[in-house]
Scaffold this active site. Sequence first.
Site, PDB file in Angstrom:
ATOM      1  CB  THR A  59      -0.909   0.069   1.205  1.00  0.00           C
ATOM      2  OG1 THR A  59      -0.121   0.204   2.314  1.00  0.00           O
ATOM      3  CG2 THR A  59      -1.828  -1.223   1.503  1.00  0.00           C
ATOM      4  CG  LEU A  96       4.140   3.074  11.624  1.00  0.00           C
ATOM      5  CD1 LEU A  96       5.517   3.482  11.761  1.00  0.00           C
ATOM      6  CD2 LEU A  96       3.520   4.499  11.312  1.00  0.00           C
ATOM      7  CE1 TYR A 168      -5.398  -1.491  10.219  1.00  0.00           C
ATOM      8  CE2 TYR A 168      -7.256  -0.290  11.166  1.00  0.00           C
ATOM      9  CZ  TYR A 168      -6.016  -0.462  10.852  1.00  0.00           C
ATOM     10  OH  TYR A 168      -5.243   0.798  10.924  1.00  0.00           O
ATOM     11  CE1 TYR A 182       7.145 -10.713  21.872  1.00  0.00           C
ATOM     12  CE2 TYR A 182       9.527 -10.505  22.284  1.00  0.00           C
ATOM     13  CZ  TYR A 182       8.663 -11.069  21.781  1.00  0.00           C
ATOM     14  OH  TYR A 182       8.875 -12.326  20.775  1.00  0.00           O
ATOM     15  NE  ARG A 211      -9.163   5.116   5.883  1.00  0.00           N
ATOM     16  CZ  ARG A 211      -8.748   4.758   6.931  1.00  0.00           C
ATOM     17  NH1 ARG A 211      -7.294   4.473   7.163  1.00  0.00           N
ATOM     18  NH2 ARG A 211      -9.371   4.853   8.345  1.00  0.00           N
TER      19      ARG A 211
HETATM   20  N1  UDP Z   1     -17.072   6.696   3.761  1.00  0.00           N
HETATM   21  C1  UDP Z   1     -18.037   7.248   2.805  1.00  0.00           C
HETATM   22  N2  UDP Z   1     -17.779   7.380   1.506  1.00  0.00           N
HETATM   23  C2  UDP Z   1     -16.647   7.025   0.983  1.00  0.00           C
HETATM   24  C3  UDP Z   1     -15.603   6.409   1.727  1.00  0.00           C
HETATM   25  C4  UDP Z   1     -16.047   6.630   3.186  1.00  0.00           C
HETATM   26  O1  UDP Z   1     -19.213   7.753   3.383  1.00  0.00           O
HETATM   27  O2  UDP Z   1     -16.310   7.192  -0.149  1.00  0.00           O
HETATM   28  C5  UDP Z   1     -17.424   6.649   5.144  1.00  0.00           C
HETATM   29  C6  UDP Z   1     -17.202   5.380   5.653  1.00  0.00           C
HETATM   30  O3  UDP Z   1     -18.569   4.723   5.503  1.00  0.00           O
HETATM   31  C7  UDP Z   1     -16.899   5.501   7.090  1.00  0.00           C
HETATM   32  C8  UDP Z   1     -16.373   6.966   7.117  1.00  0.00           C
HETATM   33  O4  UDP Z   1     -16.321   7.537   5.689  1.00  0.00           O
HETATM   34  O5  UDP Z   1     -18.207   6.022   7.828  1.00  0.00           O
HETATM   35  C9  UDP Z   1     -14.846   6.922   7.060  1.00  0.00           C
HETATM   36  O6  UDP Z   1     -14.410   5.953   6.239  1.00  0.00           O
HETATM   37  P1  UDP Z   1     -12.878   5.586   6.078  1.00  0.00           P
HETATM   38  O7  UDP Z   1     -12.815   4.428   5.083  1.00  0.00           O
HETATM   39  O8  UDP Z   1     -11.851   6.721   5.814  1.00  0.00           O
HETATM   40  O9  UDP Z   1     -12.129   4.913   7.547  1.00  0.00           O
HETATM   41  P2  UDP Z   1     -13.033   4.351   8.768  1.00  0.00           P
HETATM   42  O10 UDP Z   1     -12.793   5.415   9.669  1.00  0.00           O
HETATM   43  O11 UDP Z   1     -14.135   3.672   8.420  1.00  0.00           O
HETATM   44  O12 UDP Z   1     -11.696   3.385   9.167  1.00  0.00           O
END
Ligand code: UDP
Length: 341
Positions: A59, A96, A168, A182, A211
């Site tokens: 990634t 990370l 995850y 540890y 994201r």
């Molecule tokens: N989300 C959305 N539209 C998108 C992508 C994500 O509405 O195109 C929403 C997703 O359902 C979640 C929030 O945005 O409620 C954050 O999503 P992200 O994938 O960034 O990370 P998460 O906080 O869920 O790990």
Amino acid sequence: MIDDIILKDLRRVCDSLDERHFSGKKVLISGGAGFVGSWLSDALLDLGASVTCVDNLSTGQIANINRLLGHARFRFLKTDVVDFRADEKYEYLLHLASRASPEEYQLHPIDTLLANSLGSHTMLELARKMDCRIFYSSTSEVYGDAQIVPTPEDCWGNVNPIGPRSCYDEGKRFGEALFMAYKQEYGLDIRVARIFNSYGPRNRATGPYARVVSRFVQQALSGDPITVYGDGSQTRSFCYIADTILGLLMLLTARNAGGEVVNIGTSEEITILDLAKMIKGIAQSESRIVFCPLPAEDPRRRCPDISKAKRVLGWTPTISLNEGLKRTIESLGQHPCCSAS
Ligand code: UDP
């Protein structure tokens, strides 16, 4: 990928830290070409450390570390953290390496579990042999669909162990448990950050890696529909990357933070629909907001209690969502190709 916004942010972060913690130190970062990892690589080099970046580029992206590749104190090893072996000594290890985007980790659940279980084990064994300090990037996801919001560190979480996000959530929970083991058995100096929705330049904007913030920014800038999942009433608290890495580096070096688990995020909670409107407004976009199906088990609310970070580290985020979004929009506008999948 580097631009004026990133350079200015890095300068501010480095000016807020004591170089003596970093200058001349050898640091190993797994996932050092990823979003958070590459910002850390940049900052650590600017602070005078030597950085070895281990990344399998599943990634992470070479574009994130292009500027560093010719640097005398930087080394890039394209390796999976699970298979990584090292003979030389480091002062700090930072783990990370992991997929972090829900859509993407659900496509690679085994990899995700192994990076946080076997990968954590590899890194912890190295730290034990070298007798050095080790940092783990954990996540707000260990709280799952949190029952207490804002969520403090002593909250145990509400996670479905066999749900779509479990690779995850449970991977990170296992990682944290292994780090604590540890500490208990070997007295290792561990530091664990639970990172809450960090965003900013270099966050990928398209495909399964994307994201929500960078995806909405990309959609707004290109005039595409902004895809809100569900009715958009779910919340998140978005912390600008420069604030995040300052918190992480303070946790890494704080004298009183050995063995601690600390939330790193902001208490500025917002619904996803309001986020979409805000981005559309700042980008002066004509994009329509459209509603798409909500992914299964999407957490309803997420907001950290950051009183421990304030108390133990003296850290508090300073960049408002409005300001962070402006910087992200400006940066993504300059480098649309670099944030692509
Ligand atoms: N989300 C959305 N539209 C998108 C992508 C994500 O509405 O195109 C929403 C997703 O359902 C979640 C929030 O945005 O409620 C954050 O999503 P992200 O994938 O960034 O990370 P998460 O906080 O869920 O790990």
